[in-house]
Design a protein around this motif. Structure first.
Motif, short mmCIF file in Angstrom:
data_model
loop_
_atom_site.label_atom_id
_atom_site.label_comp_id
_atom_site.label_asym_id
_atom_site.label_seq_id
_atom_site.Cartn_x
_atom_site.Cartn_y
_atom_site.Cartn_z
N GLY A 90 -22.19 -1.64 20.35
CA GLY A 90 -22.24 -2.79 21.19
C GLY A 90 -23.06 -3.76 20.53
N LEU A 91 -23.45 -3.63 19.48
CA LEU A 91 -24.37 -4.59 18.84
C LEU A 91 -23.55 -6.07 18.64
N TYR A 92 -22.50 -6.01 18.66
CA TYR A 92 -21.83 -7.30 18.52
C TYR A 92 -21.15 -7.73 19.73
N ASP A 93 -21.16 -7.06 20.83
CA ASP A 93 -20.67 -7.51 22.10
C ASP A 93 -21.10 -8.91 22.46
N LEU A 94 -20.38 -10.00 22.48
CA LEU A 94 -20.42 -11.39 23.07
C LEU A 94 -21.11 -12.00 22.05
N ALA A 95 -21.46 -11.50 20.62
CA ALA A 95 -21.98 -12.17 19.61
C ALA A 95 -21.26 -13.47 19.35
N ARG A 96 -21.83 -14.69 19.19
CA ARG A 96 -21.34 -16.01 18.91
C ARG A 96 -20.99 -16.09 17.54
N ILE A 97 -19.70 -16.82 17.19
CA ILE A 97 -19.19 -16.96 15.97
C ILE A 97 -18.91 -18.31 15.74
N ASP A 98 -19.25 -18.76 14.65
CA ASP A 98 -19.04 -20.30 14.21
C ASP A 98 -18.26 -20.05 13.09
N VAL A 99 -17.16 -21.04 12.90
CA VAL A 99 -16.33 -20.99 11.77
C VAL A 99 -16.41 -22.34 10.91
N PHE A 100 -16.90 -22.51 9.84
CA PHE A 100 -16.91 -23.80 9.16
C PHE A 100 -15.94 -23.91 8.01
N LEU A 101 -15.60 -25.26 7.66
CA LEU A 101 -15.04 -25.47 6.36
C LEU A 101 -15.98 -26.10 5.35
N CYS A 102 -16.05 -25.74 4.15
CA CYS A 102 -17.10 -26.61 3.05
C CYS A 102 -16.17 -26.89 1.83
N ASN A 103 -16.90 -27.69 1.08
CA ASN A 103 -16.29 -27.90 -0.37
C ASN A 103 -17.42 -27.12 -1.21
N TRP A 104 -17.10 -25.91 -1.47
CA TRP A 104 -17.90 -25.22 -2.08
C TRP A 104 -18.50 -25.66 -3.61
N SER A 105 -17.97 -26.57 -4.17
CA SER A 105 -18.61 -27.33 -5.37
C SER A 105 -19.44 -28.29 -5.11
N ASP A 106 -19.57 -28.47 -3.81
CA ASP A 106 -20.60 -29.65 -3.44
C ASP A 106 -20.85 -29.56 -2.18
N LEU A 107 -21.77 -28.57 -1.82
CA LEU A 107 -22.35 -28.06 -0.44
C LEU A 107 -23.00 -29.14 0.13
N SER A 108 -23.71 -30.14 -0.66
CA SER A 108 -24.39 -31.33 0.07
C SER A 108 -23.57 -31.95 0.91
N GLN A 109 -22.16 -32.04 0.70
CA GLN A 109 -21.30 -32.92 1.61
C GLN A 109 -21.44 -32.20 3.23
N GLY A 110 -21.92 -31.19 3.35
CA GLY A 110 -21.90 -30.65 4.75
C GLY A 110 -20.75 -29.80 5.24
N LEU A 111 -21.14 -29.28 6.42
CA LEU A 111 -20.05 -28.45 6.86
C LEU A 111 -19.12 -29.24 7.97
N LEU A 112 -18.13 -28.52 8.00
CA LEU A 112 -17.06 -29.19 9.07
C LEU A 112 -16.66 -28.01 10.00
N ARG A 113 -17.42 -27.86 11.22
CA ARG A 113 -17.17 -26.74 12.31
C ARG A 113 -15.65 -26.93 12.66
N ILE A 114 -14.90 -25.95 12.32
CA ILE A 114 -13.53 -25.81 12.94
C ILE A 114 -13.40 -24.93 14.31
N ARG A 115 -14.27 -24.14 14.42
CA ARG A 115 -13.91 -23.24 15.63
C ARG A 115 -15.54 -22.75 16.07
N ARG A 116 -15.57 -22.31 17.26
CA ARG A 116 -16.86 -21.83 17.85
C ARG A 116 -16.29 -20.88 19.15
N GLY A 117 -17.04 -19.82 19.26
CA GLY A 117 -16.66 -19.01 20.49
C GLY A 117 -17.31 -17.82 20.28
N TRP A 118 -16.76 -16.63 20.96
CA TRP A 118 -17.63 -15.33 21.36
C TRP A 118 -16.82 -14.30 20.85
N ILE A 119 -17.37 -13.13 20.39
CA ILE A 119 -16.53 -11.93 19.94
C ILE A 119 -15.92 -11.41 21.30
#
Length: 282
Positions: A90-119
């Motif tokens: 049960g260590l992951y019960d109701l754990a929060r999940i954030d899903v991002f999209l990034c440009n792996w070749s230039d992480l300075s461009q930042g992240l785009l959150r595409i989904r957020r929720g809970w397990i």
């Protein structure tokens, strides 16, 4: 509303993209587990996203009709980051999940959150776990507020209940085992049902630190039966701590805990049959 940097938007608008998916899982104890679909580890906002090949994301589907379109996170149970033991404990019960999209070749461009929720539900199949992500729309189906019922609406031991569970906790040792859900302690003398729906925490043995709920305690056979089997073997000599159970009924609150003044239910609430009565001609 999603926000995106100008640089990342320009990259997405280009003909050639170098995108990777990032998933960050934050447990209730603030432990962070992070994965990426890229073929090398990525560090973004101080978090290291592992590329150990143990993670793959499901198809992301969102619409406006508030249906529970889940996003499944799939992983290999052999991963060093997430183990079956941790999931079943049960260590992951109701754990929060954030899903991002990034440009792996230039992480300075930042992240785009595409989904957020809970397990939500976690299932196991062919050496993999499949964890479904529950989004904000799932909250709309949850009950908000409290209802009037004859049974107590408080959890035993919470502030409104007022019962001090620490003073009622007792310890014991397993005398013998039956299976993953049942074990014997022939030193106990409490009445049958005294520990029904109670919380038991293992303090020694392979399950040390794991808390489980008791389905039934039977004095005649000295058998504890748990609601769910534990992940690891219960062995004779394993020690535990257990508190009394509460069936949320007024009689139990008054006689077992001497706590009638704090009872959170309405034992004299008329039932539906009484509410629907109407005068007749007699």
């Amino acid at each position: 509303m999603k926000t995106i940097s100008t640089a990342l938007q320009a990259h997405l608008d280009g003909e050639l993209t170098t995108l990777a998916e990032l998933v960050k899982i934050t447990r209730a104890d603030e432990t962070i587990i992070a994965f990426t679909t890229h073929d090398a580890d990525l560090i973004a906002d101080g978090v290291t996203y592992k590329a150990d090949g143990s993670y793959s994301g499901g198809a992301l589907k969102q619409d406006t009709n508030l249906k529970a379109n889940d996003f499944n996170v799939l992983g290999i149970l052999g991963s060093e980051q997430i183990t079956r033991d941790d999931l079943e404990a049960g260590l992951y019960d109701l754990a929060r999940i954030d899903v991002f999209l990034c440009n792996w070749s230039d992480l300075s461009q930042g992240l785009l959150r595409i989904r957020r929720g809970w397990i939500g539900e976690v299932t196991f199949s062919d050496g993999q776990y499949i964890a479904s992500l529950r989004g904000f729309q799932d909250m709309l189906s949850r009950r908000v507020g409290e209802t009037y019922t004859p049974e107590c609406r408080y959890d035993l031991g919470e502030a409104r209940c007022g019962v001090d569970l620490s003073s009622l906790a007792v310890t014991g040792t397993v005398s013998g085992t039956i299976d993953g859900r049942s074990f014997v302690d022939n030193t106990r003398s409490e009445d049958s049902g005294f520990f029904n729906d109670a919380k038991l925490t293992w303090t020694s043995g392979d399950n040390t630190g794991v808390s489980v709920e008791i389905n039934n305690w039977d004095l005649s056979s000295f058998v504890f039966t748990l609601w769910l089997p534990v992940n690891k073997t219960i062995a004779a000599g394993d020690a535990y701590t257990v508190t009394p159970g509460c069936d949320k009924r007024f009689t139990t609150c008054r006689t077992r805990f001497n706590n009638a003044a704090n009872y959170g239910g309405f034992p004299h609430l008329p039932g539906l049959s009484k509410i629907l009565l109407y005068p007749d001609s007699k």
